[in-house]
Motif scaffolding. Structure first.
Motif, mmCIF file in Angstrom:
data_model
loop_
_atom_site.group_PDB
_atom_site.id
_atom_site.type_symbol
_atom_site.label_atom_id
_atom_site.label_comp_id
_atom_site.label_asym_id
_atom_site.label_seq_id
_atom_site.Cartn_x
_atom_site.Cartn_y
_atom_site.Cartn_z
ATOM 1 N N GLN A 149 0.964 -1.062 0.061
ATOM 2 C CA GLN A 149 0.087 0.167 0.125
ATOM 3 C C GLN A 149 0.752 1.382 0.036
ATOM 4 O OE1 GLN A 149 -3.143 -0.337 -0.428
ATOM 5 N NE2 GLN A 149 -3.123 -2.679 0.251
ATOM 6 N N THR A 150 0.230 2.464 -0.229
ATOM 7 C CA THR A 150 1.067 3.692 -0.371
ATOM 8 C C THR A 150 1.026 4.119 1.104
ATOM 9 O OG1 THR A 150 -1.142 4.631 -0.576
ATOM 10 C CG2 THR A 150 0.020 4.306 -2.620
ATOM 11 N N LEU A 151 1.873 5.178 1.389
ATOM 12 C CA LEU A 151 2.160 5.616 2.481
ATOM 13 C C LEU A 151 0.893 6.295 3.282
ATOM 14 C CD1 LEU A 151 4.164 6.349 5.122
ATOM 15 C CD2 LEU A 151 4.762 8.768 3.743
ATOM 16 N N THR A 152 0.197 6.791 2.537
ATOM 17 C CA THR A 152 -0.778 7.611 2.761
ATOM 18 C C THR A 152 -2.054 6.633 3.220
ATOM 19 O OG1 THR A 152 -0.845 9.240 0.815
ATOM 20 C CG2 THR A 152 -2.720 9.152 1.832
ATOM 21 N N VAL A 153 -2.352 5.374 2.573
ATOM 22 C CA VAL A 153 -2.968 4.425 3.165
ATOM 23 C C VAL A 153 -2.633 3.789 4.617
ATOM 24 C CG1 VAL A 153 -3.901 2.156 2.691
ATOM 25 C CG2 VAL A 153 -3.781 3.652 0.912
ATOM 26 N N TYR A 154 -1.254 3.657 4.697
ATOM 27 C CA TYR A 154 -0.851 3.206 6.036
ATOM 28 C C TYR A 154 -0.883 4.493 7.280
ATOM 29 C CZ TYR A 154 1.584 -0.650 4.015
ATOM 30 O OH TYR A 154 1.949 -1.764 3.265
ATOM 31 N N LEU A 155 -0.832 5.512 6.758
ATOM 32 C CA LEU A 155 -1.092 6.703 7.747
ATOM 33 C C LEU A 155 -2.507 6.608 8.108
ATOM 34 C CD1 LEU A 155 1.248 9.374 6.590
ATOM 35 C CD2 LEU A 155 1.730 8.097 8.439
ATOM 36 N N SER A 156 -3.293 6.384 7.106
ATOM 37 C CA SER A 156 -5.010 6.387 7.480
ATOM 38 C C SER A 156 -5.469 5.559 8.535
ATOM 39 C CB SER A 156 -5.782 6.347 6.048
ATOM 40 O OG SER A 156 -5.756 5.112 5.659
ATOM 41 N N LEU A 157 -4.576 4.635 8.714
ATOM 42 C CA LEU A 157 -4.786 3.477 9.580
ATOM 43 C C LEU A 157 -4.938 4.134 11.181
ATOM 44 C CD1 LEU A 157 -3.305 0.446 7.919
ATOM 45 C CD2 LEU A 157 -5.683 0.986 7.842
ATOM 46 N N ILE A 158 -3.846 4.988 11.341
ATOM 47 C CA ILE A 158 -3.688 5.685 12.478
ATOM 48 C C ILE A 158 -4.934 5.949 13.410
ATOM 49 C CG2 ILE A 158 -2.362 7.458 13.967
ATOM 50 C CD1 ILE A 158 -0.268 7.026 11.816
ATOM 51 N N PRO A 159 -5.614 7.229 12.661
ATOM 52 C CA PRO A 159 -7.060 7.189 13.438
ATOM 53 C C PRO A 159 -7.947 6.160 13.654
ATOM 54 C CG PRO A 159 -6.893 8.165 11.153
ATOM 55 C CD PRO A 159 -5.603 7.539 11.488
ATOM 56 N N ILE A 160 -7.880 5.102 12.848
ATOM 57 C CA ILE A 160 -8.742 4.147 13.250
ATOM 58 C C ILE A 160 -8.247 3.239 14.389
ATOM 59 C CG2 ILE A 160 -9.417 1.767 12.363
ATOM 60 C CD1 ILE A 160 -9.243 2.764 9.637
ATOM 61 N N ILE A 161 -6.995 2.997 14.670
ATOM 62 C CA ILE A 161 -6.413 2.280 15.835
ATOM 63 C C ILE A 161 -6.640 3.348 17.121
ATOM 64 C CG2 ILE A 161 -4.432 1.246 16.685
ATOM 65 C CD1 ILE A 161 -3.499 0.943 13.866
ATOM 66 N N MET A 162 -6.387 4.595 16.888
ATOM 67 C CA MET A 162 -6.604 5.454 17.947
ATOM 68 C C MET A 162 -7.949 5.437 18.623
ATOM 69 S SD MET A 162 -3.813 8.492 16.943
ATOM 70 C CE MET A 162 -4.547 9.477 18.469
ATOM 71 N N GLY A 163 -8.823 5.574 17.648
ATOM 72 C CA GLY A 163 -10.316 5.859 17.695
ATOM 73 C C GLY A 163 -10.818 4.615 18.347
ATOM 74 N N VAL A 164 -10.426 3.192 17.968
ATOM 75 C CA VAL A 164 -10.994 2.186 18.862
ATOM 76 C C VAL A 164 -10.446 1.800 20.115
ATOM 77 C CG1 VAL A 164 -10.878 -0.599 18.699
ATOM 78 C CG2 VAL A 164 -11.357 0.925 16.539
#
Length: 379
Positions: A129-144
């Motif tokens: 995946q691109t770096l942007t895709v990997y970075l978009s996972l951070i708010p998901i993990i933080m939110g959960v």
């Protein structure tokens, strides 16, 4: 006429999305109410699979859905049976999670599906995946994580079940796309096939796990019309939810579907909080919203990455007309091409065959050049 057709398509998608949100939220709320009185998540799953098996055949035939396609036994055992297992497995754990924790929290945990999809796609398919895709996972993990820490009705079994169910649904998504691409089977027929197969494969498992307990309490269950009605309605709603979801997917782009799915999750969380009234804190709600926002960001990053990849794979083209010979090189007999370089002096018309110019007095050729980076036209 075109505007009328476009308006009709927009209204159809809008109607389906609203129906999807209502059916999905109703299915989750009724499922939670049912599990509070009827703590048999495996039986609930079997009722849902039975509903898919019974209703899908006549309905799809009436709707004109194309028939099942032939598959080799090797392919069937390699992909279809594991998919059926995954469907049953993920559904059971999804019901366990809703049984043990509030619907709102269970759906917040399910927002981690992009994380599982990225990891599993990397392991199984070797996708990067691109770096942007990997970075978009951070708010998901933080939110959960925030929602988990602040969840008042937290239960470890519920959390683990939601994570396992999400991983199972991610695997289904990856392999279902492969089956649809490989076989050309209609997506609704695939749903029907998986429902039938999962039902018959795990019927013995259900008999060993739940049947004896159900027989012992049969009088109380049968006399409780509320349980029987909720089981029937839950089966129909789950079947309708699958039908509508697949219909929306067939009408819109993957990004639109992903955004609609994330919006549906917000709707389900809001409806469950309003109807079931489980206590939540402001921080808990912020964690849920952060996770959902992360899903939106992931979908957008994924879409942008696919768009860039599609542009890179487009073949180069010439801006000049084809008959403008200044845009091309003309080769003739006694002339050959080696590593893109012209050897010897060109004379009259010819064409290239295996790197060698062959005489062509007619000026035409039906032999296509192979693996050349140059812009060549042989006339």
């Amino acid at each position: 006429m075109a505007d009328r057709k476009y308006t009709k398509e927009v209204l159809t998608v809008l109607f389906l999305c609203i129906s999807w949100y209502i059916v999905s939220s109703s299915n989750n709320v009724i499922g939670k109410m049912l599990l509070n009185e009827f703590p048999y998540p495996m039986t609930m799953t079997m009722v849902q699979l039975l509903s898919i098996t019974i209703y899908s055949g006549p309905f799809f035939n009436m709707w004109g859905v194309r028939k099942y396609v032939d598959m080799s036994w090797n392919y069937y055992f390699k992909l279809i049976i594991p998919l059926a297992f995954g469907k049953f497995f993920a559904s059971v754990f999804s019901h366990v999670s809703i049984w043990k924790v509030p619907v709102s929290y269970a759906h917040t945990v399910k927002a981690t599906m992009p994380l599982f999809t990225v990891i599993l796609s990397r392991i199984i398919m070797g996708e990067k995946q691109t770096l942007t895709v990997y970075l978009s996972l951070i708010p998901i993990i933080m939110g959960v994580a925030i929602a988990t820490v602040t969840e008042i009705s937290f239960d470890m079994i519920g959390l683990l079940s939601a994570l396992v169910a999400t991983m199972g649904f991610s695997l289904q998504h990856i392999f279902s796309k492969k089956v649809l691409h490989d076989t050309g089977i209609h997506h609704l027929r695939l749903l029907h096939v998986l429902g039938q197969l999962a039902l018959f494969i795990f019927l013995p498992v259900w008999i060993c796990v739940d049947l004896s307990s159900l027989v012992t309490n049969s009088t109380a269950i049968v006399n409780n019309y509320n349980i029987m009605v909720l089981l029937f309605v839950d089966g129909i709603l789950n079947w309708l939810q699958n039908i509508i979801a697949f219909s929306v997917l067939s009408l819109v782009t993957p990004l639109t579907y992903a955004v609609a799915n994330a919006s549906k999750r917000i709707f389900v969380i809001a409806v469950s909080l309003f109807i079931l009234g489980n206590p939540v804190t402001t921080t808990n709600i912020c964690g849920m919203l952060l996770a959902i926002v992360g899903v939106f960001l992931y979908n957008k990053a994924k879409y942008d990455a696919k768009k860039r990849q599609a542009k890179q794979t487009l073949l180069p083209f010439a801006q000049k007309p084809w008959h403008d010979t200044s845009n091309y090189s003309i080769y003739t007999q006694n002339t050959r091409v080696s590593n893109g370089n012209i050897l010897y002096k060109p004379v009259v018309n010819g064409f290239v065959a295996n790197g060698t110019i062959v005489n062509n007095p007619t000026g035409t050729s039906n032999i296509k050049p192979s693996n050349s980076n140059s812009n060549l036209l042989f006339v």
